[in-house]
Design an enzyme around this catalytic site. Structure first.
Site, short mmCIF file in Angstrom:
data_model
loop_
_atom_site.label_atom_id
_atom_site.label_comp_id
_atom_site.label_asym_id
_atom_site.label_seq_id
_atom_site.Cartn_x
_atom_site.Cartn_y
_atom_site.Cartn_z
N ARG A 36 0.82 -1.22 0.00
CA ARG A 36 0.00 0.00 0.00
C ARG A 36 0.84 1.27 0.00
O ARG A 36 0.33 2.36 0.20
CB ARG A 36 -0.91 0.00 1.21
CG ARG A 36 -0.14 -0.16 2.52
CD ARG A 36 -1.04 0.10 3.65
NE ARG A 36 -0.46 -0.32 4.92
CZ ARG A 36 -0.99 -0.04 6.07
NH1 ARG A 36 -2.12 0.64 6.12
NH2 ARG A 36 -0.43 -0.44 7.18
N LYS A 81 2.21 6.39 1.67
CA LYS A 81 1.71 5.18 2.34
C LYS A 81 0.18 5.26 2.40
O LYS A 81 -0.37 6.19 3.00
CB LYS A 81 2.30 5.08 3.75
CG LYS A 81 1.93 3.80 4.47
CD LYS A 81 2.77 3.66 5.73
CE LYS A 81 2.34 2.45 6.55
NZ LYS A 81 3.14 2.30 7.75
N ASP A 122 -6.39 -3.75 0.89
CA ASP A 122 -7.05 -2.77 0.02
C ASP A 122 -6.12 -1.65 -0.42
O ASP A 122 -6.53 -0.73 -1.13
CB ASP A 122 -8.28 -2.18 0.74
CG ASP A 122 -7.90 -1.52 2.07
OD1 ASP A 122 -6.68 -1.43 2.38
OD2 ASP A 122 -8.80 -1.11 2.82
N GLY A 123 -4.88 -1.70 0.02
CA GLY A 123 -3.91 -0.69 -0.41
C GLY A 123 -4.07 0.66 0.30
O GLY A 123 -3.41 1.62 -0.05
N ARG A 141 5.87 9.66 3.52
CA ARG A 141 7.00 9.27 4.37
C ARG A 141 8.30 9.56 3.64
O ARG A 141 8.36 9.40 2.42
CB ARG A 141 6.86 7.78 4.65
CG ARG A 141 7.96 7.14 5.41
CD ARG A 141 7.46 5.87 6.06
NE ARG A 141 7.42 4.73 5.15
CZ ARG A 141 6.98 3.53 5.52
NH1 ARG A 141 6.55 3.31 6.73
NH2 ARG A 141 6.95 2.54 4.66
N ARG A 189 14.90 -2.63 3.17
CA ARG A 189 14.76 -3.33 4.46
C ARG A 189 15.58 -4.61 4.45
O ARG A 189 16.03 -5.04 3.39
CB ARG A 189 13.30 -3.76 4.66
CG ARG A 189 12.28 -2.74 4.37
CD ARG A 189 11.16 -3.25 3.48
NE ARG A 189 10.37 -2.11 3.02
CZ ARG A 189 9.32 -1.62 3.66
NH1 ARG A 189 8.88 -2.22 4.73
NH2 ARG A 189 8.70 -0.54 3.23
N ASP A 236 10.79 -7.29 7.64
CA ASP A 236 10.39 -6.35 6.59
C ASP A 236 10.18 -4.94 7.15
O ASP A 236 9.97 -4.00 6.40
CB ASP A 236 9.12 -6.83 5.88
CG ASP A 236 8.01 -7.21 6.85
OD1 ASP A 236 8.23 -8.11 7.67
OD2 ASP A 236 6.94 -6.59 6.80
N ASN A 237 10.24 -4.83 8.47
CA ASN A 237 10.12 -3.50 9.08
C ASN A 237 11.45 -3.03 9.66
O ASN A 237 11.49 -2.13 10.49
CB ASN A 237 9.04 -3.50 10.17
CG ASN A 237 7.65 -3.68 9.58
OD1 ASN A 237 7.41 -3.35 8.42
ND2 ASN A 237 6.73 -4.18 10.38
N ASP A 293 8.41 2.02 9.95
CA ASP A 293 7.07 1.45 9.88
C ASP A 293 6.38 1.48 11.25
O ASP A 293 6.45 0.53 12.02
CB ASP A 293 7.12 0.01 9.33
CG ASP A 293 6.01 -0.17 8.31
OD1 ASP A 293 5.22 0.77 8.13
OD2 ASP A 293 5.92 -1.25 7.70
P1 AMP Z 1 3.01 -3.96 8.08
O1 AMP Z 1 2.59 -4.85 9.18
O2 AMP Z 1 2.26 -2.64 8.02
O3 AMP Z 1 4.48 -3.76 8.02
O4 AMP Z 1 2.58 -4.66 6.73
C1 AMP Z 1 3.03 -5.96 6.35
C2 AMP Z 1 2.76 -6.17 4.89
O5 AMP Z 1 1.36 -6.08 4.61
C3 AMP Z 1 3.43 -5.17 3.97
O6 AMP Z 1 3.81 -5.85 2.81
C4 AMP Z 1 2.34 -4.19 3.70
O7 AMP Z 1 2.54 -3.49 2.50
C5 AMP Z 1 1.11 -5.08 3.64
N1 AMP Z 1 -0.11 -4.36 3.99
C6 AMP Z 1 -0.47 -3.88 5.21
N2 AMP Z 1 -1.66 -3.27 5.14
C7 AMP Z 1 -2.09 -3.36 3.87
C8 AMP Z 1 -3.25 -2.93 3.17
N3 AMP Z 1 -4.23 -2.26 3.78
N4 AMP Z 1 -3.33 -3.20 1.85
C9 AMP Z 1 -2.36 -3.86 1.22
N5 AMP Z 1 -1.25 -4.31 1.81
C10 AMP Z 1 -1.10 -4.06 3.12
MG MG Z 2 5.83 -2.96 7.00
#
Ligand code: AMP
Ligand code: MG
Length: 489
Positions: free
Chosen positions: A93, A113, A125-126, A176, A183, A252-253, A262
């Protein structure tokens, strides 16, 4: 200072081969409006702050209109999430507009973001919600104000478009900024695909742009890993010293530059509790406050493994072995500073440990205690009542205070001078959950962003007394004792 359409985009990441990213445009959001603009971050990209007043500013920072020179893309990465490897994640997203080079020659990537779905969105949903966008925006600037390496935030743009989480919320986009959004997981994805060439390309790219001192040296890859180990260890020490929990320390964070990266269900501790878990969804406490230093190393081991095609096992292990000592030395240095100690003594670790132990037993507020410790009167007759009264077990405090007094005497510490130093390392104001919650509520209920503005201004100067803002240093009110923050954002 530049107008929006004059930003100096360079887009080095977009120049990497296609395997590293997917090019795409943001998905438009209807009727965007500016929630908050951060002039300090604008300065980093030479952006004229008056541009925020333009009607099309919000259009640009939702991605509805593309900034001239940008080359939008979603980055590919993998990651270990709560200990389990997920072979492909990627920006689901977030859309990287590109990298702006400022007059000083520094490059700043701008990422939107919440700008819409990408090929990596899986079932998401992005989008991002206003609530989490406000939290990320305020906390990244607060961390910067605390002197802790972090991504930055330029603005938040909102829209009334509905987003479905546990309840219906409204969408927002945070712009951001970071020198790089690479990462640990950006390397892992290729290791597990058995593609070694992209690992070389990515390592060379990161070294050339962010560790240029290493670019020409023969053992550049081991030294690069060593540097990431050291930066991560120092970052963990800084989090621990300020009482910050990240909440989702998945690989990934984890920033390759050692930045706080993140912001999801993060939290600053109120009363001192080593087992503090800020993420309501983290049932096992994997990312509890006291686990962070260990998890930092665990994550680095994942990175080191992903680099084994270009680094020997011996070099990888040697780099990881430095972690513990870098972390411990920096943590102790920071805690000494928090106690106002100007010299080094063998018993200092025990002195710090002793204080934390009684703070834990007495549920003493972490931030308030250290701030008020600046007032410690080292005269033998002083009773230090305001400090002492923060402990239920007064005798435990008295015993510790006696040791502290002796330690201060040993270095002939001068109270007033020490307080001056301590006030520069022990923040008066931190982003407690309840403060963010008040700002979020006002924003959600009545599009009133004044509280976001107030907190942004307050937290840029966390160490300064701001008498008119005294109430913002208070402990959480009763309604806020059980705010639950989860991964949902
Ligand atoms: P995060 O926990 O925010 O670091 O997200 C983990 C993964 O899920 C990353 O690849 C994000 O891009 C993806 N992600 C989180 N929320 C969404 C969302 N609402 N739509 C699409 N991808 C998401
Ligand atoms: Mg992340």
């Amino acid at each position: 200072m530049k107008k929006l359409d004059q930003l100096n985009f360079e887009n080095s990441f977009a120049c990497l081969p296609q395997t590293f990213h997917s090019r795409l445009n943001p998905t438009p959001l209807p009727d965007p409006y500016l929630v908050s603009f951060n002039a300090d971050a604008a300065r980093l990209i030479d952006l004229d702050h008056n541009e925020a007043a333009n009607t099309d500013f919000a259009e640009h920072f939702t991605g509805n209109r593309l900034l001239p020179g940008s080359d939008p893309l979603a980055m590919l990465y993998a990651g270990h999430q709560f200990g389990h490897f997920v072979p492909q994640l990627g920006d689901g997203r977030a859309i990287l507009l590109g990298e702006v080079k400022n007059r000083a020659g520094d490059g700043w990537e701008i990422q939107l973001k919440g700008a819409g779905a990408t090929p990596y969105s899986r079932s998401g949903d992005g989008r991002a919600v206003l609530r989490s966008s406000i939290r990320e925006y305020l906390c990244s600037e607060a961390m910067h104000g605390l002197g802790i390496p972090t991504t930055r935030a330029l603005c938040i743009v909102g829209s009334d478009q509905e987003v479905y989480r546990e309840s219906i919320e409204s969408a927002a986009v945070v712009a951001r900024m970071a020198p790089s959004h690479v990462r640990f997981g950006s390397f892992e994805v290729f290791y597990y695909r058995n593609q070694h060439e992209p690992i070389v390309q990515l390592a060379d790219y990161v070294i050339a742009r962010h560790f240029p001192r290493l670019a020409g040296v023969p053992d550049k890859y081991p030294r690069f890993l060593k540097e990431v180990v050291a930066r991560t260890a120092r970052l963990m020490a800084k989090w621990q010293a300020v009482g910050f929990s990240h909440g989702v320390m998945n690989t990934d964070n984890m920033s390759i530059l050692g930045l706080t990266f993140d912001y999801g269900p993060f939290g600053f501790m109120d009363s001192y509790d080593p087992a503090y878990v800020c993420n309501h969804s983290d049932h096992e406490g994997r990312y509890a406050y006291d686990q962070q230093p260990h998890i930092g190393l665990w994550n680095l081991a994942c990175l080191a493994q992903a680099l084994t095609p270009i680094i020997s096992l011996g070099d990888a292990n040697a780099a990881l072995e430095r972690y513990e000592s870098v972390f411990s030395a920096h943590y102790l240095e920071l805690m000494r500073d928090k106690l106002g100690l100007a010299s080094v003594h063998a018993d200092d670790e025990a002195l710090v440990g002793g204080l934390l132990e009684i703070m834990h037993a007495n549920q003493v507020d972490y931030t308030q205690l250290f701030r008020s410790l600046g007032h410690f009167n080292s005269a033998p007759s002083a009773d230090n009542a305001t400090l002492r009264d923060q402990f239920i077990d007064r005798a435990a405090f008295d015993a510790w205070a006696e040791t502290y007094r002796a330690r201060l005497q040993m270095e002939q510490s001068v109270d007033a001078e020490r307080k001056w130093r301590m006030d520069r390392v022990n923040p008066k104001y931190i982003l407690r959950n309840y403060l963010a919650q008040v700002a979020i509520r006002k924003a959600e209920e009545s599009r009133d962003f004044s509280e976001v503005e107030r907190l942004l201004k307050l937290l840029k100067r966390s160490f300064d007394e701001q008498p008119e803002m005294e109430s913002y240093a208070a402990l959480p009110p009763d309604w806020a004792r059980h705010i639950e923050v989860s991964c949902s954002s």
